[in-house]
Design a protein around this motif. Structure first.
Motif, PDB file in Angstrom:
ATOM      1  N   MET A  25     -18.301  12.211   9.188  1.00  0.00           N
ATOM      2  CA  MET A  25     -17.741  10.883   8.937  1.00  0.00           C
ATOM      3  C   MET A  25     -16.448  11.040   8.136  1.00  0.00           C
ATOM      4  O   MET A  25     -16.417  11.727   7.127  1.00  0.00           O
ATOM      5  CB  MET A  25     -18.750  10.037   8.169  1.00  0.00           C
ATOM      6  N   ILE A  26     -15.425  10.378   8.595  1.00  0.00           N
ATOM      7  CA  ILE A  26     -14.137  10.347   7.907  1.00  0.00           C
ATOM      8  C   ILE A  26     -14.003   8.988   7.233  1.00  0.00           C
ATOM      9  O   ILE A  26     -14.294   7.957   7.832  1.00  0.00           O
ATOM     10  CB  ILE A  26     -12.968  10.542   8.895  1.00  0.00           C
ATOM     11  N   ALA A  27     -13.535   8.985   5.999  1.00  0.00           N
ATOM     12  CA  ALA A  27     -13.188   7.757   5.287  1.00  0.00           C
ATOM     13  C   ALA A  27     -11.754   7.914   4.811  1.00  0.00           C
ATOM     14  O   ALA A  27     -11.441   8.830   4.050  1.00  0.00           O
ATOM     15  CB  ALA A  27     -14.129   7.519   4.124  1.00  0.00           C
ATOM     16  N   PHE A  28     -10.877   7.033   5.249  1.00  0.00           N
ATOM     17  CA  PHE A  28      -9.446   7.112   4.981  1.00  0.00           C
ATOM     18  C   PHE A  28      -8.981   5.783   4.402  1.00  0.00           C
ATOM     19  O   PHE A  28      -9.391   4.725   4.862  1.00  0.00           O
ATOM     20  CB  PHE A  28      -8.697   7.404   6.287  1.00  0.00           C
ATOM     21  N   SER A  29      -8.111   5.842   3.393  1.00  0.00           N
ATOM     22  CA  SER A  29      -7.576   4.632   2.783  1.00  0.00           C
ATOM     23  C   SER A  29      -6.080   4.801   2.539  1.00  0.00           C
ATOM     24  O   SER A  29      -5.624   5.887   2.171  1.00  0.00           O
ATOM     25  CB  SER A  29      -8.299   4.339   1.471  1.00  0.00           C
ATOM     26  N   ALA A  30      -5.337   3.733   2.754  1.00  0.00           N
ATOM     27  CA  ALA A  30      -3.890   3.731   2.519  1.00  0.00           C
ATOM     28  C   ALA A  30      -3.460   2.293   2.270  1.00  0.00           C
ATOM     29  O   ALA A  30      -4.268   1.363   2.380  1.00  0.00           O
ATOM     30  CB  ALA A  30      -3.151   4.301   3.730  1.00  0.00           C
ATOM     31  N   SER A  31      -2.194   2.113   1.930  1.00  0.00           N
ATOM     32  CA  SER A  31      -1.689   0.749   1.776  1.00  0.00           C
ATOM     33  C   SER A  31      -0.317   0.625   2.421  1.00  0.00           C
ATOM     34  O   SER A  31       0.399   1.608   2.596  1.00  0.00           O
ATOM     35  CB  SER A  31      -1.638   0.332   0.305  1.00  0.00           C
ATOM     36  N   ILE A  32       0.000  -0.597   2.784  1.00  0.00           N
ATOM     37  CA  ILE A  32       1.286  -0.956   3.383  1.00  0.00           C
ATOM     38  C   ILE A  32       1.951  -1.949   2.440  1.00  0.00           C
ATOM     39  O   ILE A  32       1.312  -2.911   1.996  1.00  0.00           O
ATOM     40  CB  ILE A  32       1.074  -1.628   4.764  1.00  0.00           C
ATOM     41  N   GLN A  33       3.207  -1.740   2.138  1.00  0.00           N
ATOM     42  CA  GLN A  33       3.987  -2.682   1.335  1.00  0.00           C
ATOM     43  C   GLN A  33       4.922  -3.446   2.261  1.00  0.00           C
ATOM     44  O   GLN A  33       5.592  -2.839   3.101  1.00  0.00           O
ATOM     45  CB  GLN A  33       4.824  -1.943   0.282  1.00  0.00           C
ATOM     46  N   ARG A  34       4.994  -4.756   2.108  1.00  0.00           N
ATOM     47  CA  ARG A  34       5.896  -5.582   2.902  1.00  0.00           C
ATOM     48  C   ARG A  34       6.587  -6.593   2.002  1.00  0.00           C
ATOM     49  O   ARG A  34       5.953  -7.240   1.178  1.00  0.00           O
ATOM     50  CB  ARG A  34       5.132  -6.336   3.999  1.00  0.00           C
ATOM     51  N   HIS A  35       7.885  -6.748   2.174  1.00  0.00           N
ATOM     52  CA  HIS A  35       8.647  -7.791   1.482  1.00  0.00           C
ATOM     53  C   HIS A  35       8.686  -9.006   2.392  1.00  0.00           C
ATOM     54  O   HIS A  35       9.000  -8.886   3.576  1.00  0.00           O
ATOM     55  CB  HIS A  35      10.057  -7.310   1.156  1.00  0.00           C
ATOM     56  N   THR A  36       8.352 -10.168   1.847  1.00  0.00           N
ATOM     57  CA  THR A  36       8.284 -11.386   2.648  1.00  0.00           C
ATOM     58  C   THR A  36       9.145 -12.481   2.030  1.00  0.00           C
ATOM     59  O   THR A  36       9.484 -12.425   0.842  1.00  0.00           O
ATOM     60  CB  THR A  36       6.836 -11.895   2.750  1.00  0.00           C
ATOM     61  N   CYS A  37       9.444 -13.484   2.823  1.00  0.00           N
ATOM     62  CA  CYS A  37      10.203 -14.647   2.352  1.00  0.00           C
ATOM     63  C   CYS A  37       9.306 -15.822   2.005  1.00  0.00           C
ATOM     64  O   CYS A  37       9.758 -16.813   1.466  1.00  0.00           O
ATOM     65  CB  CYS A  37      11.206 -15.080   3.420  1.00  0.00           C
ATOM     66  N   GLY A  38       8.016 -15.735   2.352  1.00  0.00           N
ATOM     67  CA  GLY A  38       7.101 -16.850   2.126  1.00  0.00           C
ATOM     68  C   GLY A  38       7.306 -17.941   3.164  1.00  0.00           C
ATOM     69  O   GLY A  38       7.913 -17.722   4.213  1.00  0.00           O
ATOM     70  N   ASN A  39       6.781 -19.135   2.873  1.00  0.00           N
ATOM     71  CA  ASN A  39       6.969 -20.309   3.727  1.00  0.00           C
ATOM     72  C   ASN A  39       6.508 -20.080   5.164  1.00  0.00           C
ATOM     73  O   ASN A  39       7.227 -20.373   6.112  1.00  0.00           O
ATOM     74  CB  ASN A  39       8.421 -20.785   3.664  1.00  0.00           C
ATOM     75  N   SER A  40       5.320 -19.515   5.308  1.00  0.00           N
ATOM     76  CA  SER A  40       4.682 -19.251   6.610  1.00  0.00           C
ATOM     77  C   SER A  40       5.382 -18.176   7.431  1.00  0.00           C
ATOM     78  O   SER A  40       5.251 -18.138   8.657  1.00  0.00           O
ATOM     79  CB  SER A  40       4.539 -20.540   7.431  1.00  0.00           C
TER      80      SER A  40
END
Length: 140
Positions: A1-16
């Motif tokens: 069994m492999i368990a992998f974790s990471a994160s993604i960063q995103r810059h957003t403008c908001g407002n949907s």
């Protein structure tokens, strides 16, 4: 069994604002080494969501925002705003309706999305933000 974790960063403008995160998720599946399993992605915060949709201009630029405006109008009355003296009560309601996370199967080391289906981040807040998406992939 492999368990992998990471994160993604995103810059957003908001407002949907809606951003396609499909390729980043696919790259993480490859990096994880999982061939069969499950990917879970969750955006940190209570004013953003993750879902799937057809990432095309009509839906992305108009339809989702129009529906959300009907369900949780920006100029509606929200106890959240009365409590915290801010302007994003509708943002919290919209994010709650859509949900913060998405679970996708991993099949043959890929994500079996439809031809017109992409994974997306939707930022409902009233200002620009940096969003973190935590991704966990488990399997064999």
């Amino acid at each position: 069994m492999i368990a992998f974790s990471a994160s993604i960063q995103r810059h957003t403008c908001g407002n949907s604002e809606i951003q396609d995160i499909t390729e980043e998720l696919r790259k993480l599946v490859t990096k994880s080494g999982v061939r069969t399993g499950q990917l879970t992605a969750m955006v940190i915060g209570s004013t953003a969501s993750i879902s799937t949709l057809e990432y095309e201009p009509g839906l992305v630029k108009h339809d989702i925002a129009a529906v959300m405006e009907k369900l949780a109008p920006e100029n509606g009355s929200y106890e959240h705003e009365n409590t915290w003296h801010d302007d994003n009560g509708h943002s919290h309601v919209r994010a709650c309706l859509m949900g913060p996370s998405l679970a996708l199967p991993v099949v043959d080391a890929g994500l079996p999305l439809g031809t017109w289906q992409q994974a997306v981040l939707i930022d409902f807040d009233t200002r620009a933000r940096t969003r973190e998406i935590v991704v966990t992939i488990v399997g064999e």
